[in-house]
Structure formats: C-alpha cells, structure tokens
Design a protein around this motif. Structure first.
Motif, mmCIF file in Angstrom:
data_model
loop_
_atom_site.group_PDB
_atom_site.id
_atom_site.type_symbol
_atom_site.label_atom_id
_atom_site.label_comp_id
_atom_site.label_asym_id
_atom_site.label_seq_id
_atom_site.Cartn_x
_atom_site.Cartn_y
_atom_site.Cartn_z
ATOM 1 N N GLU A 20 0.833 -1.201 0.000
ATOM 2 C CA GLU A 20 0.000 0.000 0.000
ATOM 3 C C GLU A 20 0.872 1.256 0.000
ATOM 4 N N ILE A 21 1.924 1.259 0.803
ATOM 5 C CA ILE A 21 2.844 2.391 0.849
ATOM 6 C C ILE A 21 3.538 2.562 -0.498
ATOM 7 N N ASN A 22 4.014 1.458 -1.073
ATOM 8 C CA ASN A 22 4.698 1.536 -2.370
ATOM 9 C C ASN A 22 3.795 2.107 -3.452
ATOM 10 N N GLY A 23 2.520 1.824 -3.364
ATOM 11 C CA GLY A 23 1.574 2.362 -4.337
ATOM 12 C C GLY A 23 1.528 3.878 -4.313
ATOM 13 N N TYR A 24 1.746 4.462 -3.151
ATOM 14 C CA TYR A 24 1.722 5.920 -3.036
ATOM 15 C C TYR A 24 3.074 6.552 -3.346
#
Length: 147
Positions: free
Chosen positions: A40-44
């Motif tokens: 989820e963090i990598n997506g941002y």
C-alpha cells in the motif's frame, strides 16, 4: 518491507499477539499484514521514489506499523486504530502529490535523497529558446511559422 513484527510488538505490545490469535492463519497473519502495508505504501510513493528505498525513514516505519495494525483488525478496529491508519494514508497521499517529503537519507553520504519523479521527461517551459537536437537552428528557421 518497512516494518517487522518486532517493530509492531515494540509499538503496540501484547495487542499484536492478541490480534494474531484472532486470525485463522495465526502464523502468517502479521507477515501478511506487513506485506499488505508495504504494498500500500509503495503504491503511493513509487511515483516519486525509486524502490526499494535505500533507507527506511522512521516516519515510514511508523506508518507501516499503523497500517499493518489496522489490517490485523479484520473486524471492527477501534477509533484510535482507524484514525492512525487514515492519518498515515493522508500523509502518503500528500507525498504522492509532492506536498510532503519522506526525508530519506543516503546510507553512505547521509544526504537527503532527491525525490524527483522517475520515468518522467523533463520539460522546457513555454517560451524558452530551442537548444538543439535533430534539426539545427538554420533548418528550423526555414520552417513556416503559425501566426
């Protein structure tokens, strides 16, 4: 990954063990939640920072812990858990929109890593002079102009 089970236990104590026991796959529940938080963090941040990051800043570790903890609550999370998750996502959205920075330090030089968007061409502002390329200035001067 931006956090470990030890990070979660250090921040939230016995609550992590209790949440782990509530899952059918108790042996992998924490690792699955941490993996979900990382993705989820990598997506941002993937649009601004080259992944994997050279160093994980402490604020990103904290957000990974908050997101993973939220993911471990498969039923109703408490208001505090939900608020911490929403705060983390709000900050990550600001990072994605270039309104906040992660302050990632290079391991060797301890300098802040530049966070220029990757895979995006640099552009010239409208009105700047041609700086050369396939055609020289003399060839471009022969081309008709639009008025």
């Amino acid at each position: 990954m931006y956090a470990t089970e030890a990070n979660l236990v250090a921040r939230f104590g016995q609550e992590i063990e209790e949440l782990k026991l509530m899952h059918a796959s108790a042996s992998t529940a924490v690792q699955d939640a941490i993996q979900d938080a990382t993705e989820e963090i990598n997506g941002y941040i993937g649009g601004r920072y080259a992944l994997p990051l050279p160093n994980v800043p402490s604020n990103l570790e904290r957000m990974a812990c908050d997101i993973a903890r939220y993911r471990l609550y498969f039923q109703q999370p408490t208001e505090e858990v939900r608020q911490r998750y929403e705060d983390a996502i709000s900050f990550l959205k600001m990072v994605a929109n270039n309104k906040a920075h992660l302050q990632i330090q290079d391991a060797v030089s301890n300098q802040i890593v530049e966070d220029q968007p990757k895979n995006k061409p640099s552009t010239m502002p409208i009105g700047t002079s041609y700086t050369g390329g396939v055609f020289g200035d003399s060839t471009l001067d022969l081309m008709p102009t639009i008025k």
